[in-house]
Design an enzyme around this catalytic site. Sequence first.
Site, short mmCIF file in Angstrom:
data_model
loop_
_atom_site.label_atom_id
_atom_site.label_comp_id
_atom_site.label_asym_id
_atom_site.label_seq_id
_atom_site.Cartn_x
_atom_site.Cartn_y
_atom_site.Cartn_z
N HIS A 168 -3.24 1.64 8.13
CA HIS A 168 -1.92 1.97 7.57
C HIS A 168 -1.06 2.52 8.70
O HIS A 168 -1.59 3.14 9.64
CB HIS A 168 -2.03 3.06 6.49
CG HIS A 168 -2.69 2.62 5.22
ND1 HIS A 168 -3.60 3.40 4.55
CD2 HIS A 168 -2.55 1.49 4.49
CE1 HIS A 168 -4.00 2.76 3.46
NE2 HIS A 168 -3.39 1.61 3.41
N CYS A 208 -2.52 11.35 4.19
CA CYS A 208 -2.97 10.36 3.21
C CYS A 208 -3.08 10.98 1.83
O CYS A 208 -2.94 10.29 0.82
CB CYS A 208 -4.36 9.83 3.55
SG CYS A 208 -4.46 9.02 5.14
N GLU A 245 0.83 -1.22 0.00
CA GLU A 245 0.00 0.00 0.00
C GLU A 245 0.86 1.26 0.00
O GLU A 245 0.43 2.34 0.41
CB GLU A 245 -0.99 -0.05 1.16
CG GLU A 245 -1.83 -1.33 1.15
CD GLU A 245 -3.33 -1.15 1.01
OE1 GLU A 245 -3.82 -0.07 1.30
OE2 GLU A 245 -4.01 -2.13 0.60
O1 SUG Z 1 -7.69 2.73 1.65
N1 SUG Z 1 -10.49 4.75 2.25
C1 SUG Z 1 -9.04 4.65 2.07
C2 SUG Z 1 -8.31 5.63 2.97
C3 SUG Z 1 -6.84 5.66 2.66
C4 SUG Z 1 -6.08 6.49 3.62
N2 SUG Z 1 -4.72 6.51 3.28
C5 SUG Z 1 -3.68 6.47 4.14
N3 SUG Z 1 -3.87 6.14 5.39
N4 SUG Z 1 -2.53 6.71 3.68
C6 SUG Z 1 -8.57 3.22 2.36
O2 SUG Z 1 -9.05 2.61 3.32
C7 SUG Z 1 -12.80 4.29 1.70
C8 SUG Z 1 -13.64 4.22 0.45
C9 SUG Z 1 -15.09 4.04 0.72
O3 SUG Z 1 -15.46 3.43 1.70
O4 SUG Z 1 -15.89 4.55 -0.10
C10 SUG Z 1 -11.31 4.17 1.42
O5 SUG Z 1 -10.93 3.52 0.46
#
Ligand code: SUG
Length: 424
Positions: A242, A357, A174
């Site tokens: 993460h 993020c 990721e």
């Molecule tokens: O991968 N949320 C993302 C958030 C990513 C955050 N990034 C970092 N922490 N670097 C994920 O979980 C939610 C989409 C939805 O539910 O519609 C989502 O994909």
Amino acid sequence: MIVSEVNFDGLIGPTHNYAGLSRGNVASALHAGQPSYPRQAALQGLEKMKSLMDMGLTQGVFLPPLRPVTHLLHHLGYKGDDKTILKQAAKDDRLLFNNLCSASSMWAANAATVIAEFDSHDGRVHFITANLATMLHRHLEAQTTYAQLNQIFSNSCFFAMHHPLPCGQHFSDEGAANHMRITSAHGRTGINIFVYGEKNDIYPARQKLRASQAVARLGEVKPDLAWFIPQKKEAIAKGAFHNDVVAVANEYVLLAHAEAFENQGEWIKRIAEKIDGFIPIIIDTITLEQAVKSYLFNSQIVTLKDRTMALILPQEVKNDPAVWETVNRIINGNNPIKKAVVVDVRESMANGGGPACLRLRVPLSKAALEAVDQRFILTPKRWEKLYQLVENFWPEKITPDDLVLPELWKTAVRAHWALTSWLG
Ligand code: SUG
């Protein structure tokens, strides 16, 4: 050599919505099915980029791919034009359809892992595109991300580009959200810390050790500079899907929750032995739950021109007095962080994406920066144009029912074309 870190933020796309797609991400589950506000979301992201530009920092941008995406449907045996197959998929399998609509490329910290030129054998900046194999909506980003990175960082004298790793349970990767570089200064050699998740019964561990090892090999990280640290199981179980939900580093400063890593004390000691002037700021005044709710550790730490540092925080840190008190303690403490800048990225936060993020950090020498495709580096004028474009083309509001309407897909196509012409 003068080296600075350039943040490339993902512009939030016109189909931004809350579909509850990310198991283990507390905010995503909590807001599933609620209406979203794509225009406001994208403008919030742009305002954050502007705050960094106003601090004298170089700011880049990644553009969102077109959504809903249809190539997967062809792959899965659907036949017909885009509208026909999208309609059919929405009817047949709403969950699959929702995956096609996600604007998740906004979270650029998951686009790739970036290895600085000082840490790699061949002296180039390496980009290892993340496969995002754990979740379909995120995995759909990988190929377009690879294409976009190739376009922006095309000069192979300075940059080396790598395809996403193969998928499968052993290689889930990721990107930079699970990578921290600790160094005495951006322009010096640093330790690359790859944080991975171990088998966990509650939520998926989204970064696998084998994937991190492959990323380090591909990035040609000198062997003594690649360290692999397991994320604390407890942290994953409490919603730190993460590492950047519980820890962030900038140059010689590490800001981390006390329960971010397994054997944390031992690792901190080892980093201190390796990095001159290392300053760990370990927080035990708030719980993991408070950390996940406030996203304190998902702040960006940036080095300013005068060598002090600023924390770019989500406004949610102000909702919890204990968290806000912790912020003030950090600012007044014996460390280089002297400024707290609170930003509103509420629309992204409601899907589990804070300030950190939304950006991919790329350490660049002056010469490497000049080799970057300058259309992706924001000037005040380009920022202004982009802002207007979002105001004109992004939908104001999307409910789950709107997502299946061909009118919305048309709006998304129009926004995509507007972006393409903005890029020239
Ligand atoms: O991968 N949320 C993302 C958030 C990513 C955050 N990034 C970092 N922490 N670097 C994920 O979980 C939610 C989409 C939805 O539910 O519609 C989502 O994909």
